[in-house]
Design an enzyme around this catalytic site. Structure first.
Site, PDB file in Angstrom:
ATOM      1  N   ASP A 146      37.377  -0.753   2.725  1.00  0.00           N
ATOM      2  CA  ASP A 146      38.545  -0.324   1.944  1.00  0.00           C
ATOM      3  C   ASP A 146      39.104  -1.489   1.132  1.00  0.00           C
ATOM      4  O   ASP A 146      40.059  -1.329   0.375  1.00  0.00           O
ATOM      5  CB  ASP A 146      39.614   0.325   2.838  1.00  0.00           C
ATOM      6  CG  ASP A 146      40.105  -0.592   3.928  1.00  0.00           C
ATOM      7  OD1 ASP A 146      39.583  -1.714   4.055  1.00  0.00           O
ATOM      8  OD2 ASP A 146      41.030  -0.197   4.670  1.00  0.00           O
ATOM      9  N   SER A 147      38.444  -2.666   1.244  1.00  0.00           N
ATOM     10  CA  SER A 147      38.743  -3.766   0.332  1.00  0.00           C
ATOM     11  C   SER A 147      38.414  -3.350  -1.106  1.00  0.00           C
ATOM     12  O   SER A 147      38.803  -4.040  -2.053  1.00  0.00           O
ATOM     13  CB  SER A 147      37.971  -5.029   0.722  1.00  0.00           C
ATOM     14  OG  SER A 147      36.606  -4.737   0.942  1.00  0.00           O
ATOM     15  N   ASP A 191      34.574   2.514   5.616  1.00  0.00           N
ATOM     16  CA  ASP A 191      35.916   2.433   6.203  1.00  0.00           C
ATOM     17  C   ASP A 191      36.669   3.744   6.064  1.00  0.00           C
ATOM     18  O   ASP A 191      36.700   4.337   4.975  1.00  0.00           O
ATOM     19  CB  ASP A 191      36.746   1.370   5.448  1.00  0.00           C
ATOM     20  CG  ASP A 191      36.725   0.023   6.135  1.00  0.00           C
ATOM     21  OD1 ASP A 191      36.540  -0.020   7.367  1.00  0.00           O
ATOM     22  OD2 ASP A 191      36.910  -0.995   5.435  1.00  0.00           O
ATOM     23  N   LYS A 238      34.037   2.979  10.055  1.00  0.00           N
ATOM     24  CA  LYS A 238      34.766   1.867  10.685  1.00  0.00           C
ATOM     25  C   LYS A 238      36.243   2.203  10.605  1.00  0.00           C
ATOM     26  O   LYS A 238      36.702   2.789   9.623  1.00  0.00           O
ATOM     27  CB  LYS A 238      34.476   0.545   9.972  1.00  0.00           C
ATOM     28  CG  LYS A 238      35.320  -0.628  10.486  1.00  0.00           C
ATOM     29  CD  LYS A 238      34.793  -1.980  10.046  1.00  0.00           C
ATOM     30  CE  LYS A 238      35.275  -2.450   8.693  1.00  0.00           C
ATOM     31  NZ  LYS A 238      36.738  -2.558   8.531  1.00  0.00           N
ATOM     32  N   GLU A 259      40.368   0.619  12.007  1.00  0.00           N
ATOM     33  CA  GLU A 259      41.093  -0.550  12.513  1.00  0.00           C
ATOM     34  C   GLU A 259      41.937  -0.183  13.728  1.00  0.00           C
ATOM     35  O   GLU A 259      42.560   0.886  13.757  1.00  0.00           O
ATOM     36  CB  GLU A 259      42.013  -1.103  11.408  1.00  0.00           C
ATOM     37  CG  GLU A 259      41.234  -1.614  10.205  1.00  0.00           C
ATOM     38  CD  GLU A 259      42.133  -2.184   9.102  1.00  0.00           C
ATOM     39  OE1 GLU A 259      43.370  -2.281   9.303  1.00  0.00           O
ATOM     40  OE2 GLU A 259      41.591  -2.526   8.033  1.00  0.00           O
ATOM     41  N   GLU A 273      38.323 -10.073  12.686  1.00  0.00           N
ATOM     42  CA  GLU A 273      38.733 -10.735  11.444  1.00  0.00           C
ATOM     43  C   GLU A 273      39.788 -11.802  11.710  1.00  0.00           C
ATOM     44  O   GLU A 273      40.811 -11.530  12.348  1.00  0.00           O
ATOM     45  CB  GLU A 273      39.265  -9.680  10.451  1.00  0.00           C
ATOM     46  CG  GLU A 273      39.683 -10.304   9.121  1.00  0.00           C
ATOM     47  CD  GLU A 273      39.857  -9.307   7.987  1.00  0.00           C
ATOM     48  OE1 GLU A 273      39.570  -8.094   8.174  1.00  0.00           O
ATOM     49  OE2 GLU A 273      40.287  -9.737   6.894  1.00  0.00           O
TER      50      GLU A 273
END
Ligand code: KIV
Length: 272
Positions: free
Chosen positions: A52-53, A91, A121, A123, A190
């Site tokens: 999602d960057s 993501d 993925k 978080e 991270e």
């Protein structure tokens, strides 16, 4: 010295597990479009993350918060079309899995069906336990992400190193063990102290992929545009730039502009 013992023709979640067992490091990079994904895949990257960057890198947002599920589907389906070997992980964007586990499953099914990605993925640790369980129960592989979790930037207010204090390190360690117990096939750590990342990687049977987490983990991930030097504003200590594409592209584009203006492009051979 880490071994490279295998020449896998197609990377699956099982392959990653075998790689960890064989102490073969996992190389992971982001990609967001067909053309670069194809290059990254052919260059031998094991896992391509449609991160999602993309919200920062492709859309110019300040954070990863604004990107939508449909936008992630657009990016990941483009990536999948360019990939033959790598495992493609996408993501789940902010707001598509945190509210409840049913919504998390709905988002995961939509993104898997419409993008053709191989895994998702997300978080977080204990906070998203029920979402992870439900997604895994549906047969969708899940990669966890702990430490600096950019979707929670407004909660923490800073992108500084995470888990420096003992109680934070303990929570992160427990979250990592929980993600393994739930059935995640790998986790990303991270921006955490290298010592803590090593401890987690030694403890877990599933692969641990680091970004700003030192060398003693099972693999590394970077944002493609950062490691290619396209983005000059972002310079964290963990980033190694392998190219200065910003300079190279600027040079090529300005030469082209000059050639057009002085009518030296196209020449006779470049016309019909
Ligand atoms: O979105 C992303 O690119 C990521 C990596 C930094 C791990 O989550």
């Amino acid at each position: 010295m880490n071994k490279i013992i295998s020449n896998y023709s197609r990377i699956t979640t099982n392959t990653l597990s075998e790689m960890k067992k064989a102490s073969e490091k996992i190389a992971m990079l982001t990609a967001y479009d067909y053309t670069l994904a194809k290059i990254v895949d052919r260059a031998g990257i094991d896992v391509i993350l449609v991160g999602d960057s993309a919200s920062n890198v492709m859309a110019g947002h300040e954070t990863t918060v604004p990107i939508t599920l449909d936008q992630m589907i657009y990016h990941s389906s483009s990536v999948v079309r360019g990939v033959e070997r790598a495992l493609v992980v996408v993501d789940l964007p902010f707001g598509t899995y945190q509210s409840n586990s049913k919504e998390a499953l709905k988002s995961s099914i939509k993104i898997m069906k419409e993008s053709g990605s191989h895994a998702i993925k997300l978080e977080g640790g204990i906070e998203v336990k029920s979402s992870i369980e439900r997604i895994l129960n549906a047969g969708i592989p899940v990669m966890g992400h702990l430490g600096l979790t950019p979707q929670s930037i407004y909660k923490f207010g800073t992108y500084s190193v995470r888990a420096k204090k003992n109680f934070e390190a303990e929570k992160l360690f427990n979250d990592a063990k929980l993600l393994q117990k739930l059935g995640c096939f790998a986790i990303v750590l991270e921006k955490i102290p290298a010592k803590l990342a090593k401890k987690i990687s030694d403890e877990l049977k599933i692969p641990v992929i680091g970004i700003g987490a030192g060398v003693d983990v099972d693999g590394q991930v970077l944002v493609l545009h950062d490691m290619l030097g396209m983005n000059t504003e972002f310079s964290p200590r963990f980033l190694r730039r392998y190219l200065d594409l910003n300079q190279e592209i600027t040079k090529a584009v300005s030469e082209y502009a000059k050639d057009v203006k002085k009518s030296s492009f196209p020449n006779k051979k470049e016309q019909y």
